[in-house]
Every structure is written in C-alpha cells, then in structure tokens.
Design a protein around this motif. Structure first.
Motif, PDB file in Angstrom:
ATOM      1  N   GLY A 145       0.644  -0.905  -0.400  1.00  0.00           N
ATOM      2  CA  GLY A 145       0.294  -0.084   0.112  1.00  0.00           C
ATOM      3  C   GLY A 145       1.238   1.648   0.103  1.00  0.00           C
ATOM      4  O   GLY A 145       0.680   1.967   0.133  1.00  0.00           O
ATOM      5  N   CYS A 146       2.015   1.569   0.140  1.00  0.00           N
ATOM      6  CA  CYS A 146       2.988   2.552   0.471  1.00  0.00           C
ATOM      7  C   CYS A 146       3.784   2.610  -0.896  1.00  0.00           C
ATOM      8  O   CYS A 146       3.994   1.648  -2.285  1.00  0.00           O
ATOM      9  N   ARG A 147       2.910   4.000  -1.858  1.00  0.00           N
ATOM     10  CA  ARG A 147       3.685   4.756  -2.777  1.00  0.00           C
ATOM     11  C   ARG A 147       4.092   6.164  -2.716  1.00  0.00           C
ATOM     12  O   ARG A 147       3.585   6.582  -3.959  1.00  0.00           O
ATOM     13  N   GLY A 148       4.770   5.917  -1.818  1.00  0.00           N
ATOM     14  CA  GLY A 148       5.614   6.960  -1.918  1.00  0.00           C
ATOM     15  C   GLY A 148       6.588   7.302  -2.430  1.00  0.00           C
ATOM     16  O   GLY A 148       7.011   8.098  -3.328  1.00  0.00           O
ATOM     17  N   CYS A 149       7.534   6.176  -3.476  1.00  0.00           N
ATOM     18  CA  CYS A 149       8.691   6.260  -4.391  1.00  0.00           C
ATOM     19  C   CYS A 149       7.612   7.222  -5.586  1.00  0.00           C
ATOM     20  O   CYS A 149       8.232   7.758  -6.139  1.00  0.00           O
ATOM     21  N   CYS A 207      13.280   8.934  -4.601  1.00  0.00           N
ATOM     22  CA  CYS A 207      12.625   7.847  -4.098  1.00  0.00           C
ATOM     23  C   CYS A 207      13.385   7.323  -3.289  1.00  0.00           C
ATOM     24  O   CYS A 207      12.671   6.623  -1.833  1.00  0.00           O
ATOM     25  N   GLU A 208      14.247   7.293  -2.800  1.00  0.00           N
ATOM     26  CA  GLU A 208      15.312   6.526  -2.609  1.00  0.00           C
ATOM     27  C   GLU A 208      15.020   7.044  -0.697  1.00  0.00           C
ATOM     28  O   GLU A 208      15.269   6.455   0.072  1.00  0.00           O
ATOM     29  N   ARG A 209      15.631   8.499  -0.805  1.00  0.00           N
ATOM     30  CA  ARG A 209      15.068   9.566   0.530  1.00  0.00           C
ATOM     31  C   ARG A 209      13.895   9.087   0.715  1.00  0.00           C
ATOM     32  O   ARG A 209      13.380   8.762   2.332  1.00  0.00           O
ATOM     33  N   VAL A 210      12.939   9.045   0.148  1.00  0.00           N
ATOM     34  CA  VAL A 210      12.032   8.780   1.158  1.00  0.00           C
ATOM     35  C   VAL A 210      11.203   7.101   1.520  1.00  0.00           C
ATOM     36  O   VAL A 210      10.534   7.465   2.197  1.00  0.00           O
ATOM     37  N   CYS A 211      11.788   5.909   1.033  1.00  0.00           N
ATOM     38  CA  CYS A 211      11.429   4.740   1.210  1.00  0.00           C
ATOM     39  C   CYS A 211      12.015   4.465   2.635  1.00  0.00           C
ATOM     40  O   CYS A 211      13.358   4.474   2.771  1.00  0.00           O
ATOM     41  N   ARG A 212      11.441   3.893   3.518  1.00  0.00           N
ATOM     42  CA  ARG A 212      11.528   4.110   4.515  1.00  0.00           C
ATOM     43  C   ARG A 212      12.294   2.427   4.839  1.00  0.00           C
ATOM     44  O   ARG A 212      12.764   1.800   5.438  1.00  0.00           O
ATOM     45  N   GLU A 213      11.831   1.613   3.391  1.00  0.00           N
ATOM     46  CA  GLU A 213      12.349  -0.125   3.823  1.00  0.00           C
ATOM     47  C   GLU A 213      13.681  -0.135   2.901  1.00  0.00           C
ATOM     48  O   GLU A 213      13.776  -0.858   2.859  1.00  0.00           O
ATOM     49  N   LYS A 214      13.947   0.621   1.859  1.00  0.00           N
ATOM     50  CA  LYS A 214      14.790   0.867   1.145  1.00  0.00           C
ATOM     51  C   LYS A 214      14.413  -0.089   0.140  1.00  0.00           C
ATOM     52  O   LYS A 214      15.994  -0.685  -0.805  1.00  0.00           O
ATOM     53  N   ALA A 215      13.721   0.087  -0.505  1.00  0.00           N
ATOM     54  CA  ALA A 215      13.048  -0.710  -1.793  1.00  0.00           C
ATOM     55  C   ALA A 215      14.005  -0.733  -3.293  1.00  0.00           C
ATOM     56  O   ALA A 215      13.936  -1.262  -3.786  1.00  0.00           O
ATOM     57  N   GLN A 264       7.224  10.305 -13.397  1.00  0.00           N
ATOM     58  CA  GLN A 264       6.788   8.960 -13.418  1.00  0.00           C
ATOM     59  C   GLN A 264       7.198   7.739 -13.918  1.00  0.00           C
ATOM     60  O   GLN A 264       7.157   7.205 -14.470  1.00  0.00           O
ATOM     61  N   ALA A 265       8.312   7.763 -13.437  1.00  0.00           N
ATOM     62  CA  ALA A 265       9.306   6.576 -14.043  1.00  0.00           C
ATOM     63  C   ALA A 265       9.443   5.152 -13.109  1.00  0.00           C
ATOM     64  O   ALA A 265       9.940   4.192 -12.978  1.00  0.00           O
ATOM     65  N   ILE A 266       8.392   5.268 -11.895  1.00  0.00           N
ATOM     66  CA  ILE A 266       8.330   3.957 -11.543  1.00  0.00           C
ATOM     67  C   ILE A 266       6.918   3.453 -10.957  1.00  0.00           C
ATOM     68  O   ILE A 266       6.021   4.681 -11.056  1.00  0.00           O
ATOM     69  N   SER A 267       6.490   2.072 -10.854  1.00  0.00           N
ATOM     70  CA  SER A 267       5.493   1.642 -10.908  1.00  0.00           C
ATOM     71  C   SER A 267       5.588   0.630  -9.335  1.00  0.00           C
ATOM     72  O   SER A 267       6.827   0.173  -9.944  1.00  0.00           O
TER      73      SER A 267
END
Length: 254
Positions: free
Chosen positions: A43-47, A76-84, A54-57
């Motif tokens: 459910g996380c769509r932060g990146c 995207c790297e900075r906002v992702c808490r899981e480092k996906a 819109q390079a990420i899906s």
C-alpha cells in the motif's frame, strides 16, 4: 610556450586506463544503476508520488524503475523507509533496446548494448555527428568531455565530426523540441547508410522532465530509429563511454 610545455611534461600521462583496468573512482554524489528490492511495504506508494517523471510503478514483487525516464534525483531513495530502491555505484546503464531500461526487482546485470551493424562496420573507426535537439547543455558537455586527455575516446577510433555527411551516425541529446525536429530528421537523412542513432540522456530517451509537453516529441525515438539508449540526467562520461564501447563490441573491464 615553454611554460606550457614544462607544465605538460610535469603532468605526465593523464589518460585513464579504463577499459583495460578498473574505472576511475567516481564522486560520492554519483547515482548509478538503481536496484529495486522486494521489501516494498503493502500500500505504500511514496516513491511513485515523489518521482517527478513517473519513472516508478508498483508490482507484486516490488517497484519497477524505468531508467529511461529516471532523472537520478534520488527522491525515491530518500522517501522509502524500507530502502526498496537504492542507487548503486554501477555506471553501466546503456542498453540497445528501450525495454531493457525498465528495471524490475532482481535485475542486477547490465543490459545488452551491442549493435551488430556497429560491430561489423564501425568497430575500428566510428564518426558521430552530435545533434543537440533542445538540450540544456548538460548531456552535451559530458559528451564533449570524452574528447579530453583523461577519457580520450579517440584512442578507440571514436570521434565527433562537423558534418553528418562525414558521419557513421548521430548522437542525439535533448527532448527533441518542435523547432529541432526537422533539423534532427535532416541530419539523420544526410548520414550515409549504414547508419546508427544514439540517444544520450533522459531527455533524448523519453523526453525527461519535459515529457508530454506540447512542444516536445518525447525523445529521439519519435523521429528517428534509435540503436543505443544511454540514460541519465546527465549521464556520467564513464556511462557514455561504456555504452559506446559495448555498442561497438569492444572489450570492457568487468
């Protein structure tokens, strides 16, 4: 003049040993090939929300990154808490097909960049006409750097020429604005067969941050057939050189 000669002798040999040895050390701020993991929270769509192009899906196995659209801003790297999504130090980003620029979880190897036409006809001598199709001059500058003593792409027989009639192909930068569309097309038509097209930078690959603007054609592929895609905003000179060498089928340090 004597002072110039003396200074040059003191500098000695300055050309990088790459590709016969390891590439030179890259700056700390360098963002290379993104690596998508499988730890994406449900459910996380932060990146996706912070990506300006819109390079990420999303996908069931994790985020999918289109490096052809990516500006390598690392939002995207900075906002992702899981480092996906993590940007590696891998400079090998060039690919022979647009689809190969789309990285999915588990994609670790660099994409194939070899062009059989280039390998067969241009391996020993490769002349390119650079066409700035509305670029900001960042990609253009990094392409021009390849002619300096440090990179010296001329040692591989690769050179920029003034006329498309003297070229084996064109190297395109910029998103291809409406005002540059005809110039790009005529430059391509003036190159004798067989010929190739190289798109350098996110703008030339996909339109970059100007994608879908009324005055932009979303990259070189909408006007001419592209044989090599080199993503980045702008791509590092090492990324461009690596792409050119693999495009020609020349040996590259692994």
């Amino acid at each position: 003049m004597l002072n110039i000669i003396r200074a040059r002798l003191q500098q000695k040999h300055r050309t990088t040993k790459y590709p016969n040895a390891a590439p030179p050390e890259l700056p700390d701020r360098f963002a290379g090939r993104p690596v998508a993991g499988d730890r994406c929270p449900d459910g996380c769509r932060g990146c996706e929300e912070v990506c300006p192009t819109q390079a990420i899906s999303g996908s069931p196995s994790g985020p999918v990154v289109d490096t052809g659209r990516c500006l390598f801003c690392r939002s995207c790297e900075r906002v992702c808490r899981e480092k996906a999504i993590v940007f590696s130090r891998d400079h090998r980003l060039a690919a022979a097909s647009r689809e190969s620029l789309v990285l999915r979880p588990g994609s670790f190897l660099p994409a194939d960049a070899l062009c059989e036409t280039a390998r067969k006809y241009f391996r020993r001598s490769f002349r390119l006409r650079q066409v700035s199709a509305g670029g900001c001059n960042a990609c253009e500058a990094d392409c021009n750097v390849l002619g300096t003593p440090v990179w010296d792409m001329g040692r591989f027989g690769i050179q920029f020429v003034a006329s498309p009639r003297h070229a084996d192909g064109i190297l395109v930068t910029g998103p291809v604005t409406e005002n540059m569309r005809e110039a790009l097309l005529k430059s391509w038509e003036a190159v004798p067969d067989p010929k190739v097209v190289i798109a350098v930078g996110s703008c030339a690959v996909s339109g970059g941050p100007y994608r879908d603007h009324a005055e932009v054609h979303n990259g070189a592929g909408s006007v001419v057939p592209v044989d090599l895609f080199v993503p980045g905003c702008p791509p590092h000179p090492l990324t461009i050189l690596d792409g050119l060498l693999r495009f020609l089928g020349l040996p590259v340090w692994a």
